[in-house]
Design a protein around this motif. Sequence first.
Motif, PDB file in Angstrom:
ATOM      1  N   ALA A  37       0.847  -1.187   0.000  1.00  0.00           N
ATOM      2  CA  ALA A  37       0.000   0.000   0.000  1.00  0.00           C
ATOM      3  C   ALA A  37       0.887   1.243   0.000  1.00  0.00           C
ATOM      4  N   ALA A  38       0.377   2.356  -0.520  1.00  0.00           N
ATOM      5  CA  ALA A  38       1.129   3.611  -0.464  1.00  0.00           C
ATOM      6  C   ALA A  38       1.454   3.937   1.000  1.00  0.00           C
ATOM      7  N   ALA A  39       2.627   4.533   1.210  1.00  0.00           N
ATOM      8  CA  ALA A  39       3.092   4.842   2.563  1.00  0.00           C
ATOM      9  C   ALA A  39       1.985   5.535   3.367  1.00  0.00           C
ATOM     10  N   GLY A  40       1.743   5.045   4.564  1.00  0.00           N
ATOM     11  CA  GLY A  40       0.778   5.682   5.467  1.00  0.00           C
ATOM     12  C   GLY A  40      -0.636   5.129   5.364  1.00  0.00           C
ATOM     13  N   VAL A  41      -0.966   4.450   4.257  1.00  0.00           N
ATOM     14  CA  VAL A  41      -2.361   4.026   4.051  1.00  0.00           C
ATOM     15  C   VAL A  41      -2.748   2.906   5.030  1.00  0.00           C
ATOM     16  N   THR A  42      -1.848   1.923   5.229  1.00  0.00           N
ATOM     17  CA  THR A  42      -2.191   0.846   6.165  1.00  0.00           C
ATOM     18  C   THR A  42      -2.332   1.404   7.583  1.00  0.00           C
ATOM     19  N   ASN A  43      -1.465   2.351   7.961  1.00  0.00           N
ATOM     20  CA  ASN A  43      -1.607   2.980   9.287  1.00  0.00           C
ATOM     21  C   ASN A  43      -2.970   3.651   9.418  1.00  0.00           C
ATOM     22  N   GLU A  44      -3.386   4.307   8.343  1.00  0.00           N
ATOM     23  CA  GLU A  44      -4.689   4.984   8.340  1.00  0.00           C
ATOM     24  C   GLU A  44      -5.827   3.969   8.542  1.00  0.00           C
ATOM     25  N   LEU A  45      -5.699   2.804   7.899  1.00  0.00           N
ATOM     26  CA  LEU A  45      -6.741   1.774   8.004  1.00  0.00           C
ATOM     27  C   LEU A  45      -6.756   1.159   9.407  1.00  0.00           C
ATOM     28  N   VAL A  46      -5.560   0.983   9.989  1.00  0.00           N
ATOM     29  CA  VAL A  46      -5.481   0.477  11.364  1.00  0.00           C
ATOM     30  C   VAL A  46      -6.167   1.469  12.308  1.00  0.00           C
ATOM     31  N   ALA A  47      -5.875   2.759  12.109  1.00  0.00           N
ATOM     32  CA  ALA A  47      -6.473   3.795  12.967  1.00  0.00           C
ATOM     33  C   ALA A  47      -7.992   3.818  12.776  1.00  0.00           C
ATOM     34  N   ALA A  48      -8.445   3.609  11.540  1.00  0.00           N
ATOM     35  CA  ALA A  48      -9.887   3.609  11.270  1.00  0.00           C
ATOM     36  C   ALA A  48     -10.558   2.450  11.997  1.00  0.00           C
ATOM     37  N   TRP A  49      -9.911   1.286  11.962  1.00  0.00           N
ATOM     38  CA  TRP A  49     -10.473   0.113  12.658  1.00  0.00           C
ATOM     39  C   TRP A  49     -10.583   0.394  14.161  1.00  0.00           C
TER      40      TRP A  49
END
Length: 303
Positions: A37-49
Amino acid sequence: MLKFGGTSVGSAELVARVADLIVEATTTHRVVVVVSAAAGVTNELVAAWDALQQGTLDMPALLARLRQRHRALAQVLSGHAALRRSYLATLEETLVRLARLLEVARHDPDPAWRDEVLAVGERLMAPLLAAVLRARGVAAFAQDAIALICTDAQYGEANVDLEATRERVQRWFARVGRHTVPVVTGFIGATPEGRTTTLGRGGSDYSAALLAALLGAEVLERWTDVDGLYTEDPRKSPDARRYQTLVLEEAWAWNHAGKLGMHRKALDPLVAAGIPVHIRSTLAPERPGTWLLPADAPQSLAG
Ligand code: ADP
Ligand code: ASP
Ligand code: MG
């Protein structure tokens, strides 16, 4: 086998550069690509969860950020209207599915839904990179790794069933055209029932290693944001020194000790299969990088 981490595809300029590197590789080799994933996107999804579980998720804002980020990345397709339109349609479909998923997970915090949410970043990137390659005249397609990497149901850090994966990967690759470049989603696998799993954070390194080993790749090129492996994390220690070559088996032990910044299992399949790794910088592709050479490999590789 070429693997590009999230930092290598973090902007439209970088996606363009990555496509150039892939095109160049196709002039001398048959190429398979694994992308994160583009840098930062997985972190964003973790935070969303996490926010969803706490009842604080602003879903429209999340979707708007992901849409804006990927529309900006898709600028790399300007001048290729049909490819761009098709990618933007994929983007919207994926965001609609994500919104539905988050609605279901709001009432059912099954960890399987979490992995399905975390996998969205790779599912947004692989189709973009495949489209950019097509814009450059290379036959390319995005491949979701749920069809390739077979795992158990330990969501968040699933264990790979090597034999089932070998069978799937080999059957799949036999149907890929000689001059076609598959762009495979890193990080993702699936249970035998087909539910999405993830391999643990940083898991795309492991995905790429698995595919390289099972396909008998000549080399795994791991493209990242530093020009090789260092004595210490070069972002934290200015005195860190780059290794020119390391013995793969030795690097494997250091990596299990958490010293090389890669997924813990990233070198396991490569040691077993004796496949060399070349770690290189997308930001400075002219630099020599670091070679990890199996103990019995000809040293001339690291020329
Ligand atoms: P990618 O987006 O390519 O997957 P990562 O951030 O996962 O990139 O991994 C690259 C990072 O690993 C580097 O920016 C560096 O800070 C970190 N790292 C940690 N230890 C080392 C090491 N010994 N040598 C090189 N990089 C390291
Ligand atoms: N996108 C995933 C992560 O951020 C996998 C990877 O980058 O290797 O952990
Ligand atoms: Mg990584």
